[in-house]
Motif scaffolding. Structure first.
Motif, PDB file in Angstrom:
ATOM      1  N   LEU A 164      74.062 -18.975 -36.192  1.00  0.00           N
ATOM      2  CA  LEU A 164      75.018 -18.775 -37.274  1.00  0.00           C
ATOM      3  C   LEU A 164      74.498 -19.507 -38.498  1.00  0.00           C
ATOM      4  O   LEU A 164      74.142 -20.686 -38.407  1.00  0.00           O
TER       5      LEU A 164
ATOM      6  N   HIS B 147      81.481 -10.976 -34.391  1.00  0.00           N
ATOM      7  CA  HIS B 147      80.869 -11.942 -35.313  1.00  0.00           C
ATOM      8  C   HIS B 147      79.828 -11.305 -36.230  1.00  0.00           C
ATOM      9  O   HIS B 147      79.046 -12.010 -36.856  1.00  0.00           O
TER      10      HIS B 147
ATOM     11  N   ALA C 141      82.511 -18.857 -38.906  1.00  0.00           N
ATOM     12  CA  ALA C 141      82.814 -18.097 -37.693  1.00  0.00           C
ATOM     13  C   ALA C 141      83.220 -19.030 -36.569  1.00  0.00           C
ATOM     14  O   ALA C 141      82.683 -20.133 -36.417  1.00  0.00           O
TER      15      ALA C 141
ATOM     16  N   SER D 100      78.590 -20.778 -42.451  1.00  0.00           N
ATOM     17  CA  SER D 100      79.383 -19.858 -41.647  1.00  0.00           C
ATOM     18  C   SER D 100      80.669 -20.541 -41.165  1.00  0.00           C
ATOM     19  O   SER D 100      80.645 -21.689 -40.719  1.00  0.00           O
TER      20      SER D 100
ATOM     21  N   GLY E 216      76.156 -17.153 -45.795  1.00  0.00           N
ATOM     22  CA  GLY E 216      76.863 -17.839 -44.719  1.00  0.00           C
ATOM     23  C   GLY E 216      77.657 -16.926 -43.818  1.00  0.00           C
ATOM     24  O   GLY E 216      78.608 -17.377 -43.163  1.00  0.00           O
ATOM     25  N   THR E 217      77.278 -15.670 -43.736  1.00  0.00           N
ATOM     26  CA  THR E 217      77.991 -14.737 -42.859  1.00  0.00           C
ATOM     27  C   THR E 217      76.997 -14.075 -41.901  1.00  0.00           C
ATOM     28  O   THR E 217      75.790 -14.143 -42.079  1.00  0.00           O
TER      29      THR E 217
END
Length: 321
Positions: free
Chosen positions: A141, A178, A147, A145, A38-39
């Motif tokens: 994304l 990001h 972000a 995530s 999830g990054t």
């Protein structure tokens, strides 16, 4: 359209349909794990971007697409197809309406033909269609995530993550805040793992939606008329599609992956046996090893051991026979 993110350290350009963005940034499996956790993000700025504005936009699209969009709530993502008169898949659109504009991203290089078709179908409807590919870049994304999305950016949120329609001039600044960046090979490996078909990969000139599992997700069976609906209804109610999508676990001892178009046969018949289908996408997965999607004849037994080219393959059912 060449992405400025190809200047990032380690970037290796993708080839073929994904030309213009990075295949990877030096470590394919690390990039996959990053997305699975999830990054990070994926640069999909080579994809086409279209917008539809005007008060009739949803009702008009509802007449053309396979999906029920006449009452699509603002912010709700969906996907839809445009079919030929014979029900074959011609275009795939990934949509969201922001309350004033429908935003869609499509396969690289397909936006011109799609725009021409939509323009030809405007008639007296109050709609305007525009190609915004030069102005907006798609950025993905991954699911999970946290972000932050820049203010004013349109977001298409699905179970697989968030697609951002980012102003193209902001792409480099976005990457700086990001990261880490992951290439399209990592994105594709997770797509194959999730059994998600892609236009031009899992489709050819005669593919119908039933064959690749798009009934429900991209094709609404209870909506009104659209081009190709007769084929969709006939196959759904009276018959079975001639082919079906399968997921393949490939023999990990092979050095090379069987590429798209590689013949699929029964393992018992060997390399000279009758061709039963072909590989559509293949990838090296960080946990599963080499994997693939393939289209095979509907009557291939679900428990049959297969070979893709010379590579042993165990199948999982995606579309029921």
């Amino acid at each position: 359209m060449k992405s400025p993110l190809l200047s990032l350290p380690g970037a290796v350009p993708a080839e073929g349909r994904d030309e213009g963005v990075a295949a990877h940034y030096g470590d394919l499996f690390r990039e996959q794990r990053t997305l699975a956790d999830g990054t990070g993000f994926v640069d999909l700025s080579h994809r086409g971007v279209l917008t539809v504005t005007g008060s009739d936009r949803l009702g008009w699209l509802h007449l053309l697409l396979t999906q029920h969009v006449s009452d699509l709530p603002a912010g709700q993502a969906t996907e839809a197809l445009i079919l030929s008169a014979n029900g074959h898949i011609e275009h795939a659109l990934y949509l969201v309406d922001d309350g004033e504009t429908v935003w869609a991203h499509v396969e690289p290089g397909t936006q011109d033909a799609l725009l021409a078709y939509l323009e030809s179908m405007k008639f007296y409807y109050r709609v305007e269609v525009a190609d915004r590919t030069e102005d907006f870049a798609v950025v993905h994304l991954p699911a999970g995530s946290i972000a932050e999305v820049p203010d004013g950016v349109v977001v298409r949120e699905t179970a697989y993550g968030r697609d951002l329609f980012l102003p193209r001039g902001d792409l480099e600044a976005f990457a700086g805040t990001h990261g880490p960046a992951a290439g399209v090979l990592a994105y594709e490996a997770l797509r194959v793992e999730a059994h998600r078909p892609r236009l031009g990969f899992e489709t050819d000139h005669r593919t119908i939606p039933h064959e690749i599992g798009l009934i429900g997700s991209a094709v609404h069976l209870q909506k009104g008329c659209y081009r190709g609906q007769e084929t969709v209804a006939r196959v759904q109610n009276l018959g079975k599609p001639p082919r079906r999508l399968v997921f393949l676990h490939l023999d990990g001892s092979e050095v090379l992956l069987p590429g798209p178009g590689t013949p699929v046969r029964l393992a018992a018949d060997g390399e000279e046996g009758r061709q039963l289908g072909f590989v559509t996408s293949s990838a090296r997965h960080h946990e599963l090893g080499p994997i693939a999607l393939a289209l095979v004849k509907r009557n291939v037994p679900v428990d049959a051991e297969l070979i893709a080219g010379t590579t042993a393959a165990a199948q999982e059912t995606v579309v029921e026979p």
